[in-house]
Design a protein around this motif. Structure first.
Motif, PDB file in Angstrom:
ATOM      1  N   LYS A  32       0.827  -1.204   0.000  1.00 19.73           N
ATOM      2  CA  LYS A  32       0.000   0.000   0.000  1.00 19.73           C
ATOM      3  C   LYS A  32       0.865   1.259   0.000  1.00 19.73           C
ATOM      4  CE  LYS A  32      -4.284  -1.541   2.242  1.00 19.73           C
ATOM      5  NZ  LYS A  32      -5.251  -0.821   1.429  1.00 19.73           N
ATOM      6  N   GLU A  33       1.923   1.228   0.794  1.00 20.19           N
ATOM      7  CA  GLU A  33       2.803   2.383   0.868  1.00 20.19           C
ATOM      8  C   GLU A  33       3.486   2.643  -0.476  1.00 20.19           C
ATOM      9  OE1 GLU A  33       6.527   4.093   3.570  1.00 20.19           O
ATOM     10  OE2 GLU A  33       5.761   2.058   3.876  1.00 20.19           O
ATOM     11  N   ASP A  34       3.994   1.583  -1.104  1.00 17.64           N
ATOM     12  CA  ASP A  34       4.676   1.730  -2.394  1.00 17.64           C
ATOM     13  C   ASP A  34       3.723   2.264  -3.460  1.00 17.64           C
ATOM     14  OD1 ASP A  34       6.952   0.795  -1.211  1.00 17.64           O
ATOM     15  OD2 ASP A  34       6.855  -1.217  -2.086  1.00 17.64           O
ATOM     16  N   ALA A  35       2.492   1.723  -3.472  1.00 15.90           N
ATOM     17  CA  ALA A  35       1.506   2.176  -4.457  1.00 15.90           C
ATOM     18  C   ALA A  35       1.185   3.654  -4.258  1.00 15.90           C
ATOM     19  CB  ALA A  35       0.233   1.340  -4.353  1.00 15.90           C
ATOM     20  N   LEU A  36       1.059   4.068  -3.010  1.00 13.81           N
ATOM     21  CA  LEU A  36       0.729   5.463  -2.720  1.00 13.81           C
ATOM     22  C   LEU A  36       1.880   6.390  -3.117  1.00 13.81           C
ATOM     23  CD1 LEU A  36      -1.088   7.609  -1.534  1.00 13.81           C
ATOM     24  CD2 LEU A  36      -0.160   7.072   0.731  1.00 13.81           C
ATOM     25  N   VAL A  37       3.109   6.009  -2.779  1.00 13.44           N
ATOM     26  CA  VAL A  37       4.270   6.836  -3.114  1.00 13.44           C
ATOM     27  C   VAL A  37       4.366   7.025  -4.632  1.00 13.44           C
ATOM     28  CG1 VAL A  37       6.791   6.905  -3.128  1.00 13.44           C
ATOM     29  CG2 VAL A  37       5.568   6.297  -1.037  1.00 13.44           C
ATOM     30  N   ALA A  38       4.190   5.932  -5.384  1.00  9.00           N
ATOM     31  CA  ALA A  38       4.273   6.018  -6.846  1.00  9.00           C
ATOM     32  C   ALA A  38       3.150   6.873  -7.420  1.00  9.00           C
ATOM     33  CB  ALA A  38       4.235   4.614  -7.447  1.00  9.00           C
ATOM     34  N   ARG A  39       1.951   6.736  -6.882  1.00  6.96           N
ATOM     35  CA  ARG A  39       0.798   7.511  -7.381  1.00  6.96           C
ATOM     36  C   ARG A  39       0.993   8.996  -7.128  1.00  6.96           C
ATOM     37  NH1 ARG A  39      -3.131   9.324  -9.904  1.00  6.96           N
ATOM     38  NH2 ARG A  39      -5.285   8.609  -9.740  1.00  6.96           N
ATOM     39  N   LEU A  40       1.435   9.338  -5.925  1.00  3.76           N
ATOM     40  CA  LEU A  40       1.616  10.741  -5.582  1.00  3.76           C
ATOM     41  C   LEU A  40       2.763  11.363  -6.370  1.00  3.76           C
ATOM     42  CD1 LEU A  40       1.101  10.667  -1.701  1.00  3.76           C
ATOM     43  CD2 LEU A  40      -0.504  11.458  -3.443  1.00  3.76           C
ATOM     44  N   ALA A  41       3.812  10.592  -6.624  1.00  2.00           N
ATOM     45  CA  ALA A  41       4.967  11.115  -7.352  1.00  2.00           C
ATOM     46  C   ALA A  41       4.615  11.516  -8.776  1.00  2.00           C
ATOM     47  CB  ALA A  41       6.089  10.084  -7.357  1.00  2.00           C
ATOM     48  N   ALA A  42       3.592  10.869  -9.346  1.00  2.00           N
ATOM     49  CA  ALA A  42       3.202  11.154 -10.730  1.00  2.00           C
ATOM     50  C   ALA A  42       2.268  12.345 -10.854  1.00  2.00           C
ATOM     51  CB  ALA A  42       2.539   9.914 -11.338  1.00  2.00           C
TER      52      ALA A  42
END
Length: 431
Positions: A7-17
């Motif tokens: 969940k953390e990895d998915a959120l970090v990637a989504r926010l970075a984009a």
């Protein structure tokens, strides 16, 4: 408690984009609060209770999946010919040239992108507020993501009876557009507004509508989603109703790869009425999810949830609906029905109806059914000279009728019936 790594990895990637947003005014503070909520919950996965039936992977992805624009040919534009105030967004960007002047008797309309930079604004008491309330008891991460990163929308303050409907039109121009829109509507006591929405909006759309309906006010909402075959959308409606207020919301969906519509409605004043309905027609790689949560927190309130889905060629429909009656909410009248019509053996309907009641003087019911078209009725029509395809279309329209009847404006209801009839005649049904 730390988030699971996935969940953390998915959120970090989504926010970075996502693009960086301006940090000033009341909106910056509301965005920061929403981001804190999102960071605490993370993005959803298939193991989450309310995402078991719908895979959120394409909504979690940093980039929007490509969705080619749909050519509707000579199909008529929804609500065309109605006297309405038109506000156009193309791929999530306000289009002033295609929009009407925002002046309307009984209503003040502002763009979120312009009003959000002010130090004080009425919307700061609404933007993200109902969304935050709606996070309990069920987490709604995409709504928090929207509140944190919406780039535009409209803020509608209704002080009287609106002179005509407000029409939000969403155009899709780019195959890779990723739109995040957030609208707020505040109706003062006794005010009235009809809000219309239509159009595919973007390759991927996130949209939140927060509606605060004061005592005696009336809010009518009609939405037509589509018709792009490949678009993906996650939408939320958060509504709070006061004493003797009324809300009616109807959504028609046709086409689309993935659509998740959530409605969170809270009846906080006595004798309020909230009706939420939807009709969906899906074909092939079509996944349509209605998730609804209605809370009765006052006496003598009425709620209706009416959802009908027609599925063919392997399409999937989902309904998750709950009625929560809190202690003291006596004389509650809550009704929920979800039904699907499966036109082949490859399609499926997944339903999770729920009631949770903490009052003893209530009238609540729910039901969910799924089945094939009535062969006896089909034979009856064919025996009287009606071609099979036409007969099927007539039975489909009859099946959807209960949902369409929730539209208060009969002219709009009749237009939607005619639109469905044309779609079915052009598209055909199996058999």
């Amino acid at each position: 408690m730390a988030l699971p790594k996935a969940k953390e990895d998915a959120l970090v990637a989504r926010l970075a984009a996502l693009p960086a947003l301006a940090g000033k005014g009341w909106l910056a503070s509301a965005r920061a609060d929403a981001l804190a909520r999102l960071t605490a919950m993370g993005l959803p996965g298939r193991r989450d209770e309310y995402w078991r039936y719908t895979d959120p992977a394409s909504l979690n992805a940093p980039e929007a999946p490509v969705a080619h624009r749909f050519d509707a040919g000579d199909e008529t534009v929804p609500f065309e010919g109605m006297d309405r105030l038109k506000i156009v967004f193309t791929d999530g960007v306000f289009d002033p040239a295609a929009s009407d002047d925002l002046a309307l008797s009984g209503v003040t309309i502002e763009r979120l992108a312009e009003a959000g930079g002010k130090d004080i604004h009425w919307a700061q008491g609404l933007y993200g507020v109902l969304e935050a309330r709606g996070q309990n008891p069920v987490a709604r991460p995409f709504a928090a993501l929207n509140s944190a990163h919406a780039t535009d929308g409209v803020l509608i303050h209704v002080t009287g009876k609106a002179a005509k409907p407000v029409s939000l039109i969403y155009a899709h121009d780019s195959d890779s557009s990723d739109a995040i829109l957030h609208h707020c509507v505040k109706l003062e006591p006794g005010a009235q507004l009809t809000l219309l929405e239509n159009g595919p909006a973007a390759a991927r759309l996130s949209k939140v509508l927060e509606v605060d309906i004061a005592d005696g006010a009336q809010f009518h909402h009609i939405r037509i989603q589509g018709r792009d075959h490949e678009r993906r959308a996650v939408t939320h409606i958060f509504a709070r109703l006061g004493t003797r207020s009324e809300m009616r919301s109807f959504t028609l969906t046709a086409n689309g790869r993935l659509t998740r519509n959530e409605a969170v409605v809270e009846l906080t004043g006595d004798e309020g009425r909230a009706h939420v309905a939807g009709a969906a027609v899906g074909d092939g790689e079509f996944h349509h999810d209605d998730t609804v949560f209605v809370t009765h927190a006052a006496e003598a309130c009425e709620s209706r949830q009416v959802f009908k889905k027609v599925l063919m060629n392997g399409a999937t429909g989902v309904f998750q609906g709950k009625i929560l009656v809190k202690p003291g909410a006596q004389k509650t009248d809550g009704y929920q029905i979800s039904q699907s019509l499966l036109l082949d053996e490859d399609s499926q309907f997944l339903a999770k109806p729920e009631l949770e009641i903490y009052a003893d003087d209530v009238k609540c019911s729910h039901g969910s059914t799924s089945g094939a078209i009535d062969e006896t009725a089909l034979f009856y029509l064919q025996s009287r000279g009606v071609p099979r395809r036409t007969a099927q279309a007539l039975l489909v329209l009859a099946f959807l009728a209960e949902a369409i009847q929730e539209i208060a404006d009969e002219d709009i209801a009749e237009d939607i019936r005619a639109r469905l009839e044309r779609w079915l005649a052009r598209h055909g049904t199996k058999g």
